[in-house]
Write a protein that holds these residues in place. Structure first.
Motif, PDB file in Angstrom:
ATOM      1  N   GLN A   1     -28.841  -7.270  50.100  1.00 35.98           N
ATOM      2  CA  GLN A   1     -27.639  -8.104  49.912  1.00 35.98           C
ATOM      3  C   GLN A   1     -27.231  -8.037  48.729  1.00 35.98           C
ATOM      4  N   LEU A   2     -28.210  -7.543  47.435  1.00 39.07           N
ATOM      5  CA  LEU A   2     -27.818  -7.530  46.130  1.00 39.07           C
ATOM      6  C   LEU A   2     -26.909  -5.969  46.133  1.00 39.07           C
ATOM      7  N   ILE A   3     -27.372  -5.191  46.806  1.00 34.37           N
ATOM      8  CA  ILE A   3     -26.443  -3.758  46.996  1.00 34.37           C
ATOM      9  C   ILE A   3     -25.109  -4.216  47.841  1.00 34.37           C
ATOM     10  N   SER A   4     -25.060  -5.204  48.718  1.00 33.80           N
ATOM     11  CA  SER A   4     -23.608  -5.169  49.379  1.00 33.80           C
ATOM     12  C   SER A   4     -23.061  -6.075  48.370  1.00 33.80           C
ATOM     13  N   SER A   5     -23.524  -6.926  47.676  1.00 31.69           N
ATOM     14  CA  SER A   5     -22.639  -7.728  46.809  1.00 31.69           C
ATOM     15  C   SER A   5     -21.926  -6.653  45.605  1.00 31.69           C
ATOM     16  N   TYR A   6     -22.773  -5.603  45.228  1.00 28.18           N
ATOM     17  CA  TYR A   6     -22.394  -4.604  44.289  1.00 28.18           C
ATOM     18  C   TYR A   6     -21.222  -3.944  44.758  1.00 28.18           C
ATOM     19  N   LEU A   7     -21.368  -3.320  46.170  1.00 25.65           N
ATOM     20  CA  LEU A   7     -20.213  -2.548  46.968  1.00 25.65           C
ATOM     21  C   LEU A   7     -19.202  -3.035  46.924  1.00 25.65           C
ATOM     22  N   MET A   8     -19.358  -4.450  47.380  1.00 24.87           N
ATOM     23  CA  MET A   8     -17.918  -5.209  47.677  1.00 24.87           C
ATOM     24  C   MET A   8     -17.423  -5.625  46.203  1.00 24.87           C
ATOM     25  N   LYS A   9     -18.002  -5.120  45.044  1.00 21.76           N
ATOM     26  CA  LYS A   9     -17.399  -5.703  43.729  1.00 21.76           C
ATOM     27  C   LYS A   9     -17.585  -7.045  43.219  1.00 21.76           C
ATOM     28  N   LYS A  10     -18.303  -7.873  44.094  1.00 26.20           N
ATOM     29  CA  LYS A  10     -18.708  -9.303  43.842  1.00 26.20           C
ATOM     30  C   LYS A  10     -19.561  -9.313  42.597  1.00 26.20           C
ATOM     31  N   SER A  11     -20.375  -8.256  42.567  1.00 29.41           N
ATOM     32  CA  SER A  11     -21.227  -8.516  41.210  1.00 29.41           C
ATOM     33  C   SER A  11     -21.297  -7.001  40.761  1.00 29.41           C
ATOM     34  N   ASN A  12     -21.566  -7.062  39.348  1.00 29.01           N
ATOM     35  CA  ASN A  12     -21.911  -5.672  38.637  1.00 29.01           C
ATOM     36  C   ASN A  12     -23.449  -5.340  38.418  1.00 29.01           C
ATOM     37  N   LEU A  13     -23.636  -4.362  38.553  1.00 34.19           N
ATOM     38  CA  LEU A  13     -25.358  -3.970  38.161  1.00 34.19           C
ATOM     39  C   LEU A  13     -25.136  -2.635  37.516  1.00 34.19           C
ATOM     40  N   GLU A  14     -26.210  -2.432  36.540  1.00 24.02           N
ATOM     41  CA  GLU A  14     -26.317  -1.318  35.754  1.00 24.02           C
ATOM     42  C   GLU A  14     -26.330   0.157  36.584  1.00 24.02           C
ATOM     43  N   ASP A  15     -26.025   1.029  36.435  1.00 19.89           N
ATOM     44  CA  ASP A  15     -25.913   2.226  37.332  1.00 19.89           C
ATOM     45  C   ASP A  15     -27.366   2.701  37.662  1.00 19.89           C
ATOM     46  N   HIS A  16     -28.360   2.488  37.010  1.00 17.14           N
ATOM     47  CA  HIS A  16     -29.634   3.213  37.079  1.00 17.14           C
ATOM     48  C   HIS A  16     -30.251   1.971  37.878  1.00 17.14           C
ATOM     49  N   THR A  17     -29.988   0.713  37.492  1.00 12.18           N
ATOM     50  CA  THR A  17     -30.679  -0.404  38.324  1.00 12.18           C
ATOM     51  C   THR A  17     -30.168  -0.466  39.801  1.00 12.18           C
ATOM     52  N   VAL A  18     -28.769  -0.147  39.985  1.00  8.01           N
ATOM     53  CA  VAL A  18     -28.427   0.060  41.384  1.00  8.01           C
ATOM     54  C   VAL A  18     -28.957   1.096  42.170  1.00  8.01           C
ATOM     55  N   HIS A  19     -29.205   2.128  41.390  1.00  7.01           N
ATOM     56  CA  HIS A  19     -29.850   3.565  41.940  1.00  7.01           C
ATOM     57  C   HIS A  19     -31.199   3.200  42.428  1.00  7.01           C
ATOM     58  N   LEU A  20     -31.849   2.485  41.705  1.00  8.67           N
ATOM     59  CA  LEU A  20     -33.147   2.077  42.196  1.00  8.67           C
ATOM     60  C   LEU A  20     -33.407   1.155  43.174  1.00  8.67           C
ATOM     61  N   LEU A  21     -32.283   0.154  43.098  1.00  4.99           N
ATOM     62  CA  LEU A  21     -32.065  -0.697  44.385  1.00  4.99           C
ATOM     63  C   LEU A  21     -31.937  -0.075  45.696  1.00  4.99           C
ATOM     64  N   PHE A  22     -31.168   0.916  45.579  1.00  5.50           N
ATOM     65  CA  PHE A  22     -30.992   1.619  47.135  1.00  5.50           C
ATOM     66  C   PHE A  22     -32.164   2.232  47.348  1.00  5.50           C
TER      67      PHE A  22
END
Ligand code: Z5A
Length: 212
Positions: free
Chosen positions: A51-72
């Protein structure tokens, strides 16, 4: 009594290459031929991490690039016990995107090496077969407009495509390139044949570890 394991089959490719369409058709065809088969997709947007990733992809939230990579990557790792359980039960898993998308998309961003991007996914269950649906960006454009999610721009997708090409040079992974510009049925025929062959080949092999 020993039970043959299922095969781990991954479909990769750029946007609109037909991955979801082909995963669904493959699962259906395998089931119709009497094999056990299930589909999985990454990101799996149903989990808390998803859900964190989905919100990021939908541009509803921003995540730092390393952070989102680790979440994926974490989103794949959280599915590993279930994946192994299913494979050991003899269920063939057909997976829509995997670690290769993770590496291709993040390494398309400035400042990210392929090597750094691969590290968190080292040791994941290794796919027995990865089919890359090859589609020229100009043909992909005829399949409709880009959506509104992050990454859905021609420039970024071209860079992602180049990263996939670099990943496909790694002979430790069983890559097959599929011409995805043909009709859905023609593409499906090739995918089904390759999948049936790998299912027969993998059934008595141990599950490998990716990139290790
Ligand atoms: N991402 C990441 O950054 N890091 C990671 O670790 C992972 C993913 C795993 C997730 O998107 C985004 O997250 C994705 C990568 C990134 N970003 N982008 N771009 P997603 O998985 O939720 O959605 P998607 O993968 O982007 O879907 P897609 O690529 O847009 O579609 P597809 O699955 O390849 O295609 P499709 O849905 O099967 O078909 C698209 C259309 O084409 C549809 O209208 C079909 O009817 C049509 N189609 C399909 N095949 C054909 C043929 N052969 N001829 C004509 N028309 C066809």
């Amino acid at each position: 009594m020993t039970c043959s394991r299922g095969a781990l089959i991954v479909l990769e490719g750029v946007d609109r290459a037909g991955k979801t369409t082909q995963c669904l058709k493959l699962v259906q065809a395998l089931q119709q031929s009497g094999r056990e088969a299930e589909m999985m997709r990454f990101p799996d947007r149903t989990t808390v991490i998803g859900q964190l990733i989905s919100s990021y992809l939908m541009k509803k939230s921003n995540l730092e690039d390393h952070t989102v990579h680790l979440l994926f990557s974490a989103n794949r790792w959280e599915m590993v016990p279930l994946m192994k359980q299913k494979l050991e039960q003899g269920i063939n898993l057909v997976v829509d995107r995997y670690a290769f998308s993770g590496v291709a998309f993040t390494s398309a961003k400035p400042g990210f090496s392929l090597e750094w991007c691969k590290n968190p996914d080292v040791g994941l269950p290794k796919p027995d077969l990865v089919m890359f649906l090859q589609l020229n960006p100009s043909v992909a454009e005829n399949r409709g407009e880009f959506g509104t999610e992050r990454y859905e721009t021609s420039f970024f997708q071209c860079t992602v495509h180049r990263r996939f090409e670099e990943l496909m040079e790694d002979k430790s992974v069983n890559w097959r390139v599929i011409d995805a510009a043909r009709s859905i049925e023609e593409v499906h025929k090739d995918i089904k044949l390759l999948s049936e062959n790998i299912i027969n080949f993998s059934e008595n092999q141990p599950i490998g570890m990716l990139w290790s």
